[in-house]
Design an enzyme around this catalytic site. Structure first.
Site, PDB file in Angstrom:
ATOM      1  N   SER A  88       5.823 -12.433 -41.887  1.00 37.64           N
ATOM      2  CA  SER A  88       4.719 -13.369 -42.037  1.00 37.64           C
ATOM      3  C   SER A  88       5.202 -14.781 -42.370  1.00 37.64           C
ATOM      4  O   SER A  88       6.245 -14.966 -42.964  1.00 37.64           O
ATOM      5  CB  SER A  88       3.809 -12.874 -43.164  1.00 37.64           C
ATOM      6  N   CYS A  89       4.414 -15.784 -41.909  1.00 36.51           N
ATOM      7  CA  CYS A  89       4.710 -17.187 -42.256  1.00 36.51           C
ATOM      8  C   CYS A  89       3.961 -17.605 -43.511  1.00 36.51           C
ATOM      9  O   CYS A  89       4.052 -18.742 -43.948  1.00 36.51           O
ATOM     10  CB  CYS A  89       4.309 -18.124 -41.125  1.00 36.51           C
ATOM     11  N   ILE A  90       3.117 -16.730 -44.018  1.00 34.33           N
ATOM     12  CA  ILE A  90       2.314 -17.124 -45.184  1.00 34.33           C
ATOM     13  C   ILE A  90       2.422 -16.098 -46.315  1.00 34.33           C
ATOM     14  O   ILE A  90       2.902 -15.010 -46.112  1.00 34.33           O
ATOM     15  CB  ILE A  90       0.828 -17.327 -44.851  1.00 34.33           C
TER      16      ILE A  90
END
Lengths: 102, 170
Positions: free
Chosen positions: A100-102
């Site tokens: 994930s990027c978040i």
């Protein structure tokens, strides 16, 4: 590839994440944590258990979801696993590198 | 003929790694604000320091009264694939915005107010531009409580000193 972590030889990815959670035990976790400069205490183990359960249930991990878990808040998560908490905690927990990027 | 060779500075040892990102947020369209937030949060997740500097219209993203009403731009945004005339019709922006918000929620991307809280808890520093605040007649009280402070451009540059610092303009 194979790697000796602590007293055990385990299979890890190129980034050093365990391939098979079954090869994980508390000694392996302690040794990986040491590589990351972290000494594991009760609060760390609670997070590790949570992350492993999420992984077993196929829930993708994000910083936000960890913050809402009730196990640790985001500030606490950064304090327990400084400089990249989700990645470090995942590696110590024996689960794959988070995507994930978040 | 004498050839001048560049002299390696023994003090300038750099491992080439990104150590700090300084992001200037100059627009308050929803997609620009999210882009800057995701970059800042992503930096912290990699152990990279991150600071956000809000200037001009970007200030709306940290304005208590406005931050939850940011919109996607449907006019002047060719990637929306909506003809400019239609994009300007009443309700178009609201519709595009609500569609985008739904998609983001599916990906666990938080709403603006919650995202700001996450950024602050993750150690991101939030700054406001002094000149832009004067221009829009904004006081510190109008902005989020988690604001680190109000800076001039010079102050902001001074915070970027050091090897491995990068500046981005969004």
């Amino acid at each position: 590839m194979e790697k000796t972590i602590g007293n055990k030889t385990v299979n890890v990815s190129e980034d050093g994440y365990l391939i098979d959670l079954n090869e994980w035990d508390k000694d392996v976790a302690t040794a990986i944590a040491q590589e990351e400069g972290i000494t594991l205490a009760d609060d760390h183990w609670k997070v590790i258990e949570y992350l492993q359960n999420q992984h077993k249930n196929d829930v993708p991990l994000t910083i936000r979801s960890v913050g809402k878990s009730g196990v640790v808040d985001i500030k606490g998560f950064y304090a327990l696993f400084p400089e990249g908490p989700l990645k470090k905690a995942s590696r110590i927990s024996g689960i794959p590198k988070p995507v994930s990027c978040i | 003929m004498e050839v001048l060779q560049p002299v390696a500075n023994p003090k300038a040892k750099s491992d080439g790694k990104v150590k700090k990102v300084m992001i200037i947020v100059s627009k308050a369209t929803l997609h620009n604000v999210y882009a800057s937030f995701i970059l800042a949060n992503g930096a912290r997740m990699e152990g990279i320091e991150a600071e956000l500097f809000f200037t001009f219209f970007g200030l709306e993203a940290i304005n208590k009264k406005k931050l939850n009403d940011l919109h996607v731009a449907t006019v002047g945004n060719p990637a929306m694939h909506i003809p400019t005339l239609l994009g300007g019709l009443p309700g178009m922006e609201a519709m595009a915005t609500s569609m985008m918000k739904k998609e983001m929620e599916k990906l666990d991307i938080p709403p603006i107010d919650e995202f700001l809280e996450i950024l602050v808890a993750s150690g991101v520093k939030i700054w406001a531009c002094k000149l832009a605040m004067d221009m829009f007649h904004l006081e510190k009280e109008d902005l989020i409580d988690d604001l680190e402070g109000v800076l001039t451009v010079g102050d902001f540059y001074n915070r970027a000193h050091g090897e491995g610092s990068h500046l981005m303009f969004i």
